[in-house]
Scaffold this motif. Structure first.
Motif, PDB file in Angstrom:
ATOM      1  N   GLN A  26       0.866  -1.178   0.000  1.00 47.42           N
ATOM      2  CA  GLN A  26       0.000   0.000   0.000  1.00 47.42           C
ATOM      3  C   GLN A  26       0.904   1.231   0.000  1.00 47.42           C
ATOM      4  OE1 GLN A  26      -2.288  -1.530   3.562  1.00 47.42           O
ATOM      5  NE2 GLN A  26      -3.975  -0.631   2.419  1.00 47.42           N
ATOM      6  N   VAL A  27       0.692   2.110  -0.955  1.00 46.80           N
ATOM      7  CA  VAL A  27       1.631   3.212  -1.121  1.00 46.80           C
ATOM      8  C   VAL A  27       0.895   4.470  -1.570  1.00 46.80           C
ATOM      9  CG1 VAL A  27       2.141   2.478  -3.507  1.00 46.80           C
ATOM     10  CG2 VAL A  27       3.760   3.943  -2.303  1.00 46.80           C
ATOM     11  N   THR A  28       1.335   5.588  -1.036  1.00 44.36           N
ATOM     12  CA  THR A  28       0.859   6.876  -1.523  1.00 44.36           C
ATOM     13  C   THR A  28       2.022   7.847  -1.510  1.00 44.36           C
ATOM     14  OG1 THR A  28      -0.972   8.462  -1.410  1.00 44.36           O
ATOM     15  CG2 THR A  28       0.176   7.991   0.648  1.00 44.36           C
ATOM     16  N   GLY A  29       1.889   8.895  -2.327  1.00 42.46           N
ATOM     17  CA  GLY A  29       2.951   9.878  -2.426  1.00 42.46           C
ATOM     18  C   GLY A  29       2.662  11.111  -1.586  1.00 42.46           C
ATOM     19  N   PHE A  30       3.675  11.940  -1.469  1.00 39.60           N
ATOM     20  CA  PHE A  30       3.571  13.228  -0.792  1.00 39.60           C
ATOM     21  C   PHE A  30       4.308  14.207  -1.686  1.00 39.60           C
ATOM     22  CE2 PHE A  30       5.293  16.445   2.170  1.00 39.60           C
ATOM     23  CZ  PHE A  30       4.135  16.837   2.831  1.00 39.60           C
ATOM     24  N   SER A  31       3.537  15.159  -2.244  1.00 39.84           N
ATOM     25  CA  SER A  31       4.105  16.012  -3.273  1.00 39.84           C
ATOM     26  C   SER A  31       3.415  17.370  -3.266  1.00 39.84           C
ATOM     27  CB  SER A  31       3.924  15.351  -4.654  1.00 39.84           C
ATOM     28  OG  SER A  31       4.270  16.220  -5.700  1.00 39.84           O
ATOM     29  N   ARG A  32       4.088  18.358  -3.844  1.00 36.11           N
ATOM     30  CA  ARG A  32       3.445  19.675  -3.985  1.00 36.11           C
ATOM     31  C   ARG A  32       2.228  19.604  -4.892  1.00 36.11           C
ATOM     32  NH1 ARG A  32       9.055  21.665  -4.941  1.00 36.11           N
ATOM     33  NH2 ARG A  32       9.864  22.443  -2.956  1.00 36.11           N
ATOM     34  N   GLN A  33       2.174  18.559  -5.749  1.00 31.50           N
ATOM     35  CA  GLN A  33       1.046  18.363  -6.649  1.00 31.50           C
ATOM     36  C   GLN A  33       0.236  17.161  -6.172  1.00 31.50           C
ATOM     37  OE1 GLN A  33       3.321  17.906 -10.319  1.00 31.50           O
ATOM     38  NE2 GLN A  33       2.670  19.933 -10.975  1.00 31.50           N
ATOM     39  N   ALA A  34      -0.990  17.409  -5.758  1.00 27.85           N
ATOM     40  CA  ALA A  34      -1.852  16.322  -5.294  1.00 27.85           C
ATOM     41  C   ALA A  34      -2.344  15.510  -6.485  1.00 27.85           C
ATOM     42  CB  ALA A  34      -3.031  16.886  -4.510  1.00 27.85           C
ATOM     43  N   GLY A  35      -2.825  14.318  -6.212  1.00 29.04           N
ATOM     44  CA  GLY A  35      -3.381  13.465  -7.256  1.00 29.04           C
ATOM     45  C   GLY A  35      -4.010  12.249  -6.623  1.00 29.04           C
ATOM     46  N   ASP A  36      -4.497  11.337  -7.474  1.00 30.79           N
ATOM     47  CA  ASP A  36      -5.126  10.128  -6.951  1.00 30.79           C
ATOM     48  C   ASP A  36      -4.146   9.286  -6.144  1.00 30.79           C
ATOM     49  OD1 ASP A  36      -7.471  10.862  -8.171  1.00 30.79           O
ATOM     50  OD2 ASP A  36      -7.130   9.638  -9.967  1.00 30.79           O
ATOM     51  N   ASP A  37      -2.842   9.419  -6.475  1.00 27.34           N
ATOM     52  CA  ASP A  37      -1.845   8.594  -5.801  1.00 27.34           C
ATOM     53  C   ASP A  37      -0.945   9.399  -4.874  1.00 27.34           C
ATOM     54  OD1 ASP A  37      -0.524  10.062  -7.699  1.00 27.34           O
ATOM     55  OD2 ASP A  37       0.682   8.401  -8.475  1.00 27.34           O
ATOM     56  N   ALA A  38      -1.313  10.647  -4.585  1.00 31.89           N
ATOM     57  CA  ALA A  38      -0.426  11.477  -3.760  1.00 31.89           C
ATOM     58  C   ALA A  38      -1.213  12.487  -2.946  1.00 31.89           C
ATOM     59  CB  ALA A  38       0.592  12.210  -4.636  1.00 31.89           C
ATOM     60  N   LEU A  39      -0.768  12.686  -1.704  1.00 32.29           N
ATOM     61  CA  LEU A  39      -1.299  13.738  -0.848  1.00 32.29           C
ATOM     62  C   LEU A  39      -0.487  15.010  -1.082  1.00 32.29           C
ATOM     63  CD1 LEU A  39      -1.578  11.581   2.388  1.00 32.29           C
ATOM     64  CD2 LEU A  39      -3.468  12.296   0.910  1.00 32.29           C
ATOM     65  N   TYR A  62       9.591   6.893   3.070  1.00 32.95           N
ATOM     66  CA  TYR A  62      10.762   7.103   2.221  1.00 32.95           C
ATOM     67  C   TYR A  62      10.891   8.599   1.961  1.00 32.95           C
ATOM     68  CZ  TYR A  62      10.838   2.110   0.887  1.00 32.95           C
ATOM     69  OH  TYR A  62      10.906   0.743   0.874  1.00 32.95           O
ATOM     70  N   ASN A  63      11.960   9.199   2.439  1.00 37.07           N
ATOM     71  CA  ASN A  63      12.156  10.622   2.166  1.00 37.07           C
ATOM     72  C   ASN A  63      13.049  10.787   0.938  1.00 37.07           C
ATOM     73  OD1 ASN A  63      12.005  13.436   2.462  1.00 37.07           O
ATOM     74  ND2 ASN A  63      14.000  13.442   3.445  1.00 37.07           N
ATOM     75  N   LEU A  64      12.410  10.914  -0.211  1.00 35.28           N
ATOM     76  CA  LEU A  64      13.132  11.092  -1.477  1.00 35.28           C
ATOM     77  C   LEU A  64      13.074  12.532  -1.967  1.00 35.28           C
ATOM     78  CD1 LEU A  64      11.921   7.920  -3.439  1.00 35.28           C
ATOM     79  CD2 LEU A  64      13.710   8.103  -1.706  1.00 35.28           C
ATOM     80  N   ALA A  65      12.305  13.374  -1.298  1.00 37.62           N
ATOM     81  CA  ALA A  65      12.182  14.766  -1.729  1.00 37.62           C
ATOM     82  C   ALA A  65      13.503  15.495  -1.512  1.00 37.62           C
ATOM     83  CB  ALA A  65      11.068  15.467  -0.951  1.00 37.62           C
ATOM     84  N   ALA A  66      13.859  16.348  -2.464  1.00 35.69           N
ATOM     85  CA  ALA A  66      15.115  17.098  -2.345  1.00 35.69           C
ATOM     86  C   ALA A  66      15.084  18.291  -3.286  1.00 35.69           C
ATOM     87  CB  ALA A  66      16.311  16.221  -2.669  1.00 35.69           C
ATOM     88  N   GLU A  67      15.834  19.297  -2.919  1.00 35.88           N
ATOM     89  CA  GLU A  67      16.085  20.415  -3.832  1.00 35.88           C
ATOM     90  C   GLU A  67      17.478  20.250  -4.392  1.00 35.88           C
ATOM     91  OE1 GLU A  67      14.412  24.467  -3.116  1.00 35.88           O
ATOM     92  OE2 GLU A  67      14.364  23.742  -1.048  1.00 35.88           O
ATOM     93  N   THR A  68      17.573  20.236  -5.721  1.00 35.02           N
ATOM     94  CA  THR A  68      18.854  20.079  -6.392  1.00 35.02           C
ATOM     95  C   THR A  68      19.162  21.339  -7.184  1.00 35.02           C
ATOM     96  OG1 THR A  68      18.000  19.194  -8.483  1.00 35.02           O
ATOM     97  CG2 THR A  68      18.266  17.638  -6.648  1.00 35.02           C
ATOM     98  N   ASP A  69      20.332  21.325  -7.826  1.00 36.44           N
ATOM     99  CA  ASP A  69      20.695  22.440  -8.689  1.00 36.44           C
ATOM    100  C   ASP A  69      20.817  21.994 -10.144  1.00 36.44           C
ATOM    101  OD1 ASP A  69      22.953  20.923  -8.487  1.00 36.44           O
ATOM    102  OD2 ASP A  69      24.144  22.434  -7.426  1.00 36.44           O
ATOM    103  N   LEU A  70      20.143  20.882 -10.497  1.00 33.17           N
ATOM    104  CA  LEU A  70      20.244  20.362 -11.849  1.00 33.17           C
ATOM    105  C   LEU A  70      19.578  21.268 -12.880  1.00 33.17           C
ATOM    106  CD1 LEU A  70      19.578  16.552 -11.264  1.00 33.17           C
ATOM    107  CD2 LEU A  70      21.754  17.790 -11.314  1.00 33.17           C
ATOM    108  N   LYS A  71      18.609  22.070 -12.434  1.00 33.07           N
ATOM    109  CA  LYS A  71      17.911  22.978 -13.350  1.00 33.07           C
ATOM    110  C   LYS A  71      18.186  24.426 -13.003  1.00 33.07           C
ATOM    111  CE  LYS A  71      14.134  19.686 -14.084  1.00 33.07           C
ATOM    112  NZ  LYS A  71      12.659  19.437 -13.986  1.00 33.07           N
ATOM    113  N   GLY A  72      19.324  24.669 -12.376  1.00 38.46           N
ATOM    114  CA  GLY A  72      19.656  26.020 -11.950  1.00 38.46           C
ATOM    115  C   GLY A  72      19.575  26.143 -10.444  1.00 38.46           C
TER     116      GLY A  72
END
Length: 320
Positions: A26-39, A62-72
């Motif tokens: 059973q899995v759900t996401g956590f994101s700035r963008q909500a959806g059927d599979d994410a809070l 699982y804490n996979l969220a991160a801010e990178t500099d790949l796009k500036g």
């Protein structure tokens, strides 16, 4: 597992979501963008983290969220990697359902070529690496909010769906603009996406004794030879790669530095050349003992990735 994945819209997060769901978790996401599979939520918004944990009641995070500099430059100065980690630590400490947290860090907590003498020996590469090192320190200082924890350091991640930043080398190969430097093999601990998600799944279901309080690198084993990896892609693209002597490559890199300094793009700079010529090999014995050896060979990964890139370019009209 009943797993909550932060950063679920990213390359790794989305792939892990698919894998866990396919394998009956059973899995759900956590994101700035909500959806059927994410809070919907943000690591910089503590209330949204607490609400997500209370709503879904995961036993593994699982804490996979991160801010990178790949796009500036990152929009919040890497705050998700430091303040966001602190916010999540406080929230999981208060969440009775959470039993385990897998914290995704990065190989860049140490610059390429530096061999750390311990898990807390840091020599970070750039602002991103420094922020990830600080995130690791915070996890340790808080003992992961009193929950079972493991820190995993990712390496260069490749495979279908990989980011445009890392696709750069594949596009150079496809256009015939990539070359080998010198004759020496260059060994790299890269990480194929399916191997990485299998390892992450195993960390969620392994015994506490196998993972608790440990730091491990997640990567393919054995490490790839960059020459063999690049040649395999070239063959799939119908190209043949050439080799430049190191002195000539260094001169071209210096010219690339000048071009980049003028605000133009260059396929080769001194920094990129240095990364190409530096071996980085990490010990994967610990994760292999937990997840088993990779099941996707380099050859198969190259085939799947090259075919995906060709199909994507056909859809977007990108010319090889």
């Amino acid at each position: 597992m009943r797993a909550l994945i932060t950063g679920s819209r990213g390359f790794v997060g989305a792939a892990l979501m698919r894998r866990l769901a396919e394998n009956g978790h059973q899995v759900t996401g956590f994101s700035r963008q909500a959806g059927d599979d994410a809070l919907q939520g943000d690591l910089l918004d503590p209330a949204s983290i607490r609400a997500a944990l209370a709503t879904f009641r995961p036993d593994v995070v699982y804490n996979l969220a991160a801010e990178t500099d790949l796009k500036g430059p990152p929009r919040n100065g890497y705050a998700a990697n430091t303040t966001g980690v602190a916010n999540l630590l406080e929230a999981v400490a208060e969440a009775p359902s959470v039993q385990r947290v897998i914290w995704m860090s990065s190989q860049l907590v140490n610059r390429p070529g530096h061999t750390p003498v311990s898990d807390t020996d840091f020599d970070p590469e750039g602002g991103y690496g420094a922020s990830k090192a600080e995130g690791e320190r915070r996890v340790r200082a808080a003992n992961s909010g009193g929950k079972t924890w493991v820190i995993v350091r990712s390496t260069t991640i490749w495979g279908p769906g990989m980011s445009e930043h890392y696709l750069g080398i594949l596009r150079l190969i496809r256009r015939g603009l990539y070359f080998h430097v010198g004759q020496k093999p260059r060994l790299k601990s890269y990480s194929y996406i399916d191997t990485l998600t299998a390892q992450l799944e195993a960390l969620g279901t392994a015994s506490d004794a196998a993972i608790a309080g440990k730091v491990m690198y997640l990567a393919d084993s054995p490490p790839i030879d960059l020459r063999a990896w690049s040649d395999a892609f070239a063959e799939r693209f119908g190209r043949r790669l050439h080799t430049l002597p190191e002195p000539m490559a260094r001169l071209l890199a210096l010219a690339g530095d000048i071009v980049s300094g003028a605000g133009l793009r260059s396929p080769l700079t001194s920094r990129r050349l240095g990364n190409m010529m530096t071996d980085y090999v990490y010990d994967t014995a610990l994760i292999d003992s937990i997840a088993g050896p990779p099941t996707v060979s380099m050859t198969e990964g190259v085939r799947l990735t090259a075919d995906w890139l060709i199909a994507q370019d056909l859809r977007t009209g990108e010319t090889p």
